[in-house]
Design a protein around this motif. Structure first.
Motif, PDB file in Angstrom:
ATOM      1  N   LEU A  50      -7.631 -54.150 -26.313  1.00 45.94           N
ATOM      2  CA  LEU A  50      -7.512 -53.254 -27.013  1.00 45.94           C
ATOM      3  C   LEU A  50      -9.255 -52.577 -27.344  1.00 45.94           C
ATOM      4  CD1 LEU A  50      -5.417 -54.560 -30.088  1.00 45.94           C
ATOM      5  CD2 LEU A  50      -4.812 -53.045 -28.191  1.00 45.94           C
TER       6      LEU A  50
ATOM      7  N   PRO B 253      -5.189 -49.199 -30.655  1.00 46.68           N
ATOM      8  CA  PRO B 253      -6.356 -50.243 -31.116  1.00 46.68           C
ATOM      9  C   PRO B 253      -6.735 -49.756 -32.479  1.00 46.68           C
ATOM     10  CG  PRO B 253      -6.844 -49.235 -29.029  1.00 46.68           C
ATOM     11  CD  PRO B 253      -5.679 -48.094 -29.526  1.00 46.68           C
TER      12      PRO B 253
ATOM     13  N   LEU C  77      -4.387 -44.299 -26.437  1.00 41.33           N
ATOM     14  CA  LEU C  77      -5.458 -45.288 -26.014  1.00 41.33           C
ATOM     15  C   LEU C  77      -6.239 -45.380 -27.510  1.00 41.33           C
ATOM     16  CD1 LEU C  77      -6.150 -44.330 -22.618  1.00 41.33           C
ATOM     17  CD2 LEU C  77      -4.863 -46.559 -23.343  1.00 41.33           C
TER      18      LEU C  77
ATOM     19  N   SER D  94      -9.164 -50.303 -24.249  1.00 40.81           N
ATOM     20  CA  SER D  94      -8.199 -49.187 -24.572  1.00 40.81           C
ATOM     21  C   SER D  94      -9.037 -48.336 -25.448  1.00 40.81           C
ATOM     22  CB  SER D  94      -6.850 -49.461 -25.203  1.00 40.81           C
ATOM     23  OG  SER D  94      -6.087 -48.494 -25.615  1.00 40.81           O
TER      24      SER D  94
ATOM     25  N   SER E 232     -10.371 -44.236 -23.973  1.00 41.16           N
ATOM     26  CA  SER E 232      -9.666 -43.292 -24.475  1.00 41.16           C
ATOM     27  C   SER E 232     -10.570 -42.065 -24.677  1.00 41.16           C
ATOM     28  CB  SER E 232      -9.245 -43.541 -26.090  1.00 41.16           C
ATOM     29  OG  SER E 232     -10.294 -43.655 -26.880  1.00 41.16           O
TER      30      SER E 232
END
Length: 417
Positions: free
Chosen positions: A163, A150, A146, A166, A170
């Motif tokens: 993205l 991106p 994650l 994500s 993370s």
């Protein structure tokens, strides 16, 4: 993971997987199959380097590790600088008209050679009958995916919401991973990663040095490839030979680092940090001087200085960071080091990509063209080099912290005696 399977066995798994999936890459009949095979090839390769570092740490006494890590760093530098040249030569020779597949079949031969050598490596398994930490492995894999994906694809895809989400998500996933690992350790089980290592000052500062060094290195390789092959229309082989001079400096510095460290101690890190920042500054100066001319032999001294600076940091740093780690934790520490390398590379490419693309667009718009000219590439490249010079100056105070901490611990050890 090392505690479960043993370092030698993990090395064998990594090399065997790399060899097998390199073969699948060479035999791929579509882009989708090639992509999947490349993913598993990369995962297999990721198992190899931590085992090498671990085996060096546990199989050699402290007085020999400096020289061994020097050779390790020298090999890395030489491999990085010659890899592109070898790949270009294979494509030019093009045996049996295999094209790009030749490179993967060459990797298969390298993998088979390593497999033939692994029986000569002694095992160093540290524990038996331990349960594998599947929860920790899952969380760190998801968290890093994650985070890294991106960073690599964000600029290219113009940062779509998925993205951005994500990247943000993370952080709680990685925080959950740290919590799980601490809980596993409190329950007297073997965690996937010894997160407690970050309580050691040398290790934490060393990881910061690795981040700055590797992220700047990845950024430099990316923009140099774009400048030489697109901006100045060099062939990949010619561009590889330009970078080769940096690799020579890296190779020689890595070999000499242990001898210099034996005379001036960890101050070799400070020397390397100063040379690295100076190398970027010198190269920016020479790039401005040569402009769009293809006669870039004037770059070579700056590239050599840059390679020497990075070699003086990378080779002794590994030894300094790992030297105080317990044998039972050295596998986890090596894994963290190599993971740090890869994350640093991804972040470096992401950050420099933003500056690089915006710089090219700015210069192109200034002269009212749709496409960047060779001079646009030179101007943007020089700007990025100056930014990298400033960025890597932060290596100097971090190296000073490592020097100070190492000398303090040495003095304490002497007083205890």
């Amino acid at each position: 993971m090392l505690e479960v399977f043993g370092r030698k066995k993990m090395l064998l798994i990594g090399v065997a997987g790399f060899t097998l999936f390199s073969l699948f890459c060479g035999l791929a009949t579509s882009v989708d199959i090639l992509t999947v095979a490349r993913i598993f090839q990369g995962l297999s390769a990721a198992l190899i380097s931590p085992q090498v570092l671990s085996l060096i740490q546990v199989n050699y006494p402290p007085e020999k590790r400096g020289a061994i890590f020097g050779w390790y760093g020298a090999t890395q530098g030489l491999a990085a600088s010659t890899g592109q040249i070898i790949g270009c030569l294979l494509l030019q020779v093009n045996p049996w008209d295999l094209g790009w597949r030749t490179i993967f079949f060459f990797s298969v031969m390298i993998g088979l050679l390593i497999l033939c050598l692994t029986p000569f490596i002694s095992e160093s398994k540290t524990a038996d009958n331990t349960k594998f930490d599947w929860a920790g492995a899952f969380l760190v894999a998801v968290g890093l995916l994650l985070l890294v994906y991106p960073l690599v694809q964000g600029q290219k895809e113009d940062w779509p919401p998925v993205l951005i989400f994500s990247l943000i998500f993370s952080f709680p996933v990685l925080a959950a991973f740290v919590w799980v690992e601490k809980r596993v350790q409190r329950n007297n089980r073997v965690p996937f990663m010894q997160v407690g290592l970050f309580r050691q000052r040398e290790f934490t500062v060393g990881m910061l040095v690795i981040f700055l060094l590797m992220s700047s290195q990845a950024a430099f390789f990316l923009i140099t490839a774009y400048l030489l092959q697109i901006g100045l229309s060099f062939t990949a082989l010619k561009a590889g030979f330009v970078i080769f001079s940096m690799g020579i400096g890296y190779f020689l510095a890595s070999l000499l680092s242990s001898k210099i460290a034996s005379k001036i101690g960890p101050h070799v890190l400070t020397m390397g940090s100063i040379l690295t920042a100076s190398g970027y500054m010198l190269l920016a100066f020479f790039v401005t001087m040569t402009g769009t001319s293809a006669a870039i032999v004037q770059w070579i001294p700056a590239l050599v200085v840059l390679g020497i600076g990075q070699g003086f940091i990378a080779a002794p740093l590994t030894n300094i960071v790992l030297t105080k780690i317990r044998k039972s934790d050295v596998g986890s520490a090596s894994g963290i080091l190599m993971t740090g390398f890869q994350i640093s590379y991804a972040i470096g490419i992401s950050l420099i990509g933003i500056v690089w693309l915006n710089g090219l667009s700015y210069h192109a718009n200034m002269i009212g063209t749709q496409q960047a000219s060779a001079q646009n590439y030179i101007d943007t490249f020089s700007l990025c080099l100056y930014l990298l010079a400033v960025y890597t100056t932060f290596l100097i105070p971090l190296a000073h912290v490592l020097v100070k901490n190492t000398r303090t611990k040495t003095a304490q050890s002497v007083s205890d005696i």
